[in-house]
Design an enzyme around this catalytic site. Structure first.
Site, PDB file in Angstrom:
ATOM      1  CG  ASN A 127       4.456  -1.766   5.265  1.00 37.04           C
ATOM      2  OD1 ASN A 127       5.509  -2.049   5.830  1.00 37.04           O
ATOM      3  ND2 ASN A 127       3.550  -2.673   5.028  1.00 37.04           N
ATOM      4  CB  CYS A 187      -3.704   1.384   6.713  1.00 35.20           C
ATOM      5  SG  CYS A 187      -3.522   2.884   7.683  1.00 35.20           S
ATOM      6  NE  ARG A 188      -4.678   1.490   1.520  1.00 37.72           N
ATOM      7  CZ  ARG A 188      -4.567   2.348   0.539  1.00 37.72           C
ATOM      8  NH1 ARG A 188      -5.429   2.329  -0.465  1.00 37.72           N
ATOM      9  NH2 ARG A 188      -3.604   3.256   0.525  1.00 37.72           N
ATOM     10  CB  SER A 189       0.361  -3.458   2.712  1.00 38.55           C
ATOM     11  OG  SER A 189       1.099  -2.552   3.488  1.00 38.55           O
ATOM     12  CG  ASP A 225      -5.703   5.750   1.866  1.00 35.84           C
ATOM     13  OD1 ASP A 225      -5.580   5.283   3.021  1.00 35.84           O
ATOM     14  OD2 ASP A 225      -4.910   6.577   1.379  1.00 35.84           O
ATOM     15  CB  CYS A 265      -0.988  -0.021   1.172  1.00 40.61           C
ATOM     16  SG  CYS A 265      -0.251   0.135   2.816  1.00 40.61           S
TER      17      CYS A 265
END
Length: 163
Positions: A11, A13-15, A129, A8
């Site tokens: 690095n 949140c999402r990933s 996001d 993401c």
């Protein structure tokens, strides 16, 4: 060992959420000893930071954790060694593909392209996001990641069996 990197922006949140869930689901599928999962960002703006507290709340609610996580920008070695790189957005995908030789660019895939409900419809394949939002935005990103993971696990299993 088959290598997956989720990517993401920073690095945090999402990933990391995708990394933790993929590790868990690959373990449940009996593939933990054959697949390495890591995460990174396309930016180094969060370098060294832990998982965002809001993302950690989502992980904890789902009985997952990444206690040793430290955000970092994806390295050339990680790009070269990965069998598949799962980008959270088209922008991430494009940035990653520009860093790879043309023949390797195809190993960068959008995470959500593994969710049959959206991949077939040509809907927006970006994972939302959540950074600027609240807990609902983190829940939305989690739901999008969760919907894609079974497809990723099945795809990886097919690749490992073909080796």
């Amino acid at each position: 060992m088959f290598s997956i990197v989720t990517v993401c922006t920073g690095n945090i949140c999402r990933s990391p959420m995708a990394e933790a869930l993929l590790r868990s689901e690959l373990t449940d599928a009996g593939l933990a000893q054959r697949v390495r999962v890591s995460s990174a960002g396309v930016s180094d703006e969060e370098h060294g930071n832990p998982v965002d507290p809001r993302a950690r709340t989502v992980l904890n609610r789902n009985h997952l954790e990444l206690p040793e996580h430290q955000a970092h920008k994806i390295t050339d070695a990680e790009l070269a060694d990965a069998d598949v790189i799962l980008a959270m957005t088209r922008s991430h995908r494009d940035q990653l593909q520009r860093r790879l030789p043309t023949d390797d660019a195809r190993k960068v895939r959008l995470m959500r392209s593994f969710d049959p409900a959206v991949a077939e419809s040509q809907a927006d394949l970006d994972i939302a996001d959540p950074w600027y939002g609240g807990s609902d935005d983190f829940d939305t990103a989690w739901e999008q990641i969760t919907s894609a993971v079974p497809g990723v696990v099945s795809w990886v299993e097919d690749r490992i069996d073909a080796r």
